[in-house]
Design an enzyme around this catalytic site. Structure first.
Site, PDB file in Angstrom:
ATOM      1  N   LYS A 199      -2.695  -7.204  -0.846  1.00 48.52           N
ATOM      2  CA  LYS A 199      -2.294  -8.418  -0.114  1.00 48.52           C
ATOM      3  C   LYS A 199      -2.718  -8.267   1.343  1.00 48.52           C
ATOM      4  O   LYS A 199      -1.957  -7.774   2.177  1.00 48.52           O
ATOM      5  CB  LYS A 199      -0.775  -8.618  -0.237  1.00 48.52           C
ATOM      6  CG  LYS A 199      -0.241  -9.809   0.558  1.00 48.52           C
ATOM      7  CD  LYS A 199       1.181 -10.188   0.140  1.00 48.52           C
ATOM      8  CE  LYS A 199       1.774 -11.225   1.079  1.00 48.52           C
ATOM      9  NZ  LYS A 199       3.038 -11.788   0.594  1.00 48.52           N
ATOM     10  N   GLU A 219       0.370  -4.293   0.955  1.00 46.30           N
ATOM     11  CA  GLU A 219       0.141  -5.317   1.987  1.00 46.30           C
ATOM     12  C   GLU A 219      -0.060  -4.693   3.374  1.00 46.30           C
ATOM     13  O   GLU A 219       0.906  -4.481   4.108  1.00 46.30           O
ATOM     14  CB  GLU A 219       1.333  -6.293   2.028  1.00 46.30           C
ATOM     15  CG  GLU A 219       1.157  -7.403   3.071  1.00 46.30           C
ATOM     16  CD  GLU A 219       2.362  -8.357   3.159  1.00 46.30           C
ATOM     17  OE1 GLU A 219       3.403  -8.086   2.548  1.00 46.30           O
ATOM     18  OE2 GLU A 219       2.246  -9.367   3.866  1.00 46.30           O
TER      19      GLU A 219
HETATM   20  C1  5MM Z   1       3.250 -11.421   6.282  1.00 45.28           C
HETATM   21  O1  5MM Z   1       4.399 -11.752   5.607  1.00 45.28           O
HETATM   22  C2  5MM Z   1       4.317 -11.901   4.197  1.00 45.28           C
HETATM   23  C3  5MM Z   1       3.553 -13.131   3.811  1.00 45.28           C
HETATM   24  O2  5MM Z   1       4.122 -14.218   4.479  1.00 45.28           O
HETATM   25  P1  5MM Z   1       3.196 -15.280   5.236  1.00 45.28           P
HETATM   26  O3  5MM Z   1       2.395 -15.953   4.149  1.00 45.28           O
HETATM   27  O4  5MM Z   1       4.185 -16.199   5.890  1.00 45.28           O
HETATM   28  O5  5MM Z   1       2.347 -14.530   6.195  1.00 45.28           O
HETATM   29  C4  5MM Z   1       5.744 -11.980   3.638  1.00 45.28           C
HETATM   30  O6  5MM Z   1       5.793 -11.610   2.272  1.00 45.28           O
HETATM   31  C5  5MM Z   1       6.671 -11.107   4.444  1.00 45.28           C
HETATM   32  O7  5MM Z   1       6.406  -9.780   4.116  1.00 45.28           O
HETATM   33  C6  5MM Z   1       8.086 -11.529   4.105  1.00 45.28           C
HETATM   34  O8  5MM Z   1       8.274 -12.820   4.609  1.00 45.28           O
HETATM   35  C7  5MM Z   1       9.151 -10.579   4.598  1.00 45.28           C
HETATM   36  O9  5MM Z   1       9.044 -10.321   5.941  1.00 45.28           O
HETATM   37  P2  5MM Z   1      10.148  -9.380   6.661  1.00 45.28           P
HETATM   38  O10 5MM Z   1       9.567  -9.177   8.030  1.00 45.28           O
HETATM   39  O11 5MM Z   1      11.418 -10.149   6.689  1.00 45.28           O
HETATM   40  O12 5MM Z   1      10.262  -8.116   5.872  1.00 45.28           O
END
Ligand code: 5MM
Length: 348
Positions: A225, A183
């Site tokens: 991703k 990602e």
């Molecule tokens: C970008 O964040 C990921 C996808 O979430 P969105 O669809 O809300 O953009 C998400 O998997 C993110 O990696 C997790 O929420 C974990 O984030 P943190 O910052 O807590 O590691």
């Protein structure tokens, strides 16, 4: 021995394909303590272990959710927690026909000597942690790198160091028999144009795939991703669905090898309806792509149900109805058959 012979490529490929099977996508429920704390606070839920457990149990026990979700990404705390009936949460997912996955990065830190930029940490001890997660039932993993657009940034140091970390992470995972979701997120924050997002996203993706190849990552046994190519949140001109769809898919066609089985977008701060409509437009406009185009949303799947649940078990049924609806909308977007009318069905 050829490196591809030392890993179970067939198992990796079949898990990767299962995660992007027709009509299903991924729920990212891997918010770390700080992130879930902020999201809970915004809707008046106290951030404590029991609320995090109960909230995720509410999501995972939603009836029929396995028809729309292929996988769920968990956080370290969640993979160890149990539902009220004593089942471990990964087992609850398995019982719904959903593959459990786990976020394995250890969040971002400021990139030293690069103001405004981030580096994702977590490579130390990763091999041992992966063994443990695999024994706990995880079959795939996720690592997020963050690229920020701004004045003079991103720098080459940021793009290249994060790409290297993503590739090393992916190699560790495949070595442990786990499918890596790679990602690299170019943030939506800022007033930049869609053209600037396009340029930075292509640079980031090309650099990431160069590193993945250098580390001999088996491309058929991983998923990407990425962010969608979209105008900055504060940009004066906001692109519509069709423009986002065309910029995004054309960019991916230039940057992502055909061997990758699937691309599962993050929602990155788009509204839930916007994230469904953008994915839908891509699948409507492009019907002959080398990879599946799917979702791995956190906010765009959870915003409604979290707000409705509000930390009160009495609201669970309604929150589950909203969650099921949102998952169904994104499932439809996977085949380009989502429409505004479908959104209204819920309101009726
Ligand atoms: C970008 O964040 C990921 C996808 O979430 P969105 O669809 O809300 O953009 C998400 O998997 C993110 O990696 C997790 O929420 C974990 O984030 P943190 O910052 O807590 O590691």
């Amino acid at each position: 021995m050829d490196v591809q012979e030392s890993i179970d490529t067939q198992r990796l490929e079949s898990t990767a394909k299962e995660l992007v099977v027709e009509g299903k996508g991924i729920l990212a429920a891997d918010e770390s303590f700080g992130t879930i704390g902020k999201r809970f606070e915004a809707v008046g839920i106290e951030a404590n272990e029991e609320n995090r457990r109960a909230y995720r149990e509410m999501l995972f026990t939603t009836s029929e959710i396995g028809e729309y979700l292929s996988g769920v990404i968990l956080f370290d705390e969640t993979i160890r927690q149990k539902a009220s009936d004593g089942r471990l949460l990964p087992q609850v997912l398995e019982d719904q026909g959903i593959v459990p996955g786990i976020k394995v990065d250890r969040s971002t830190v400021d990139l030293p000597l690069s103001p405004g930029e981030k580096y994702t940490q977590g490579l130390d001890g990763l091999g041992d942690r992966l063994e443990e997660y695999r024994e706990m039932g995880a079959r795939f993993t996720k690592w997020r790198a963050v690229i920020t657009i701004g004045d003079g940034i991103p720098t080459r140091a940021c793009v290249e160091s994060n790409a290297r970390a993503l590739a090393l992470y992916a190699a560790f995972c495949q070595n442990a028999g786990l499918v890596p979701i790679v990602e690299p997120e170019v943030l939506i924050d800022g007033d930049h144009s869609i053209e600037r997002c396009d340029e930075v996203t292509e640079w980031t993706l090309r650099t990431t795939f160069d590193a993945l190849r250098e580390h001999k990552v088996h491309l058929k046994g991983m998923l990407l991703k990425p962010n969608m190519v979209i105008s900055g949140k504060e940009a004066p001109h906001q692109s519509g669905f069709e423009e986002v769809a065309r910029y995004t898919v054309e960019n991916l066609l230039r940057s992502v090898p055909a061997a990758v089985p699937g691309i599962v977008f993050l929602s990155g701060g788009q509204t839930d309806v916007q994230a469904s409509a953008n994915l839908n437009a891509m699948n409507q406009l492009y019907t002959d792509l080398p990879w599946e185009l799917s979702f791995s949303y956190a906010r765009a799947l959870q915003e409604g149900p979290m707000k409705t649940w509000g930390g009160d078990a009495a609201n669970a049924e309604e929150a589950q109805r909203i969650f099921r609806h949102r998952a169904r909308m994104n499932s439809a977007a996977r085949s380009g058959s989502y429409s505004e009318d479908m959104e209204n069905e819920q309101a009726a």
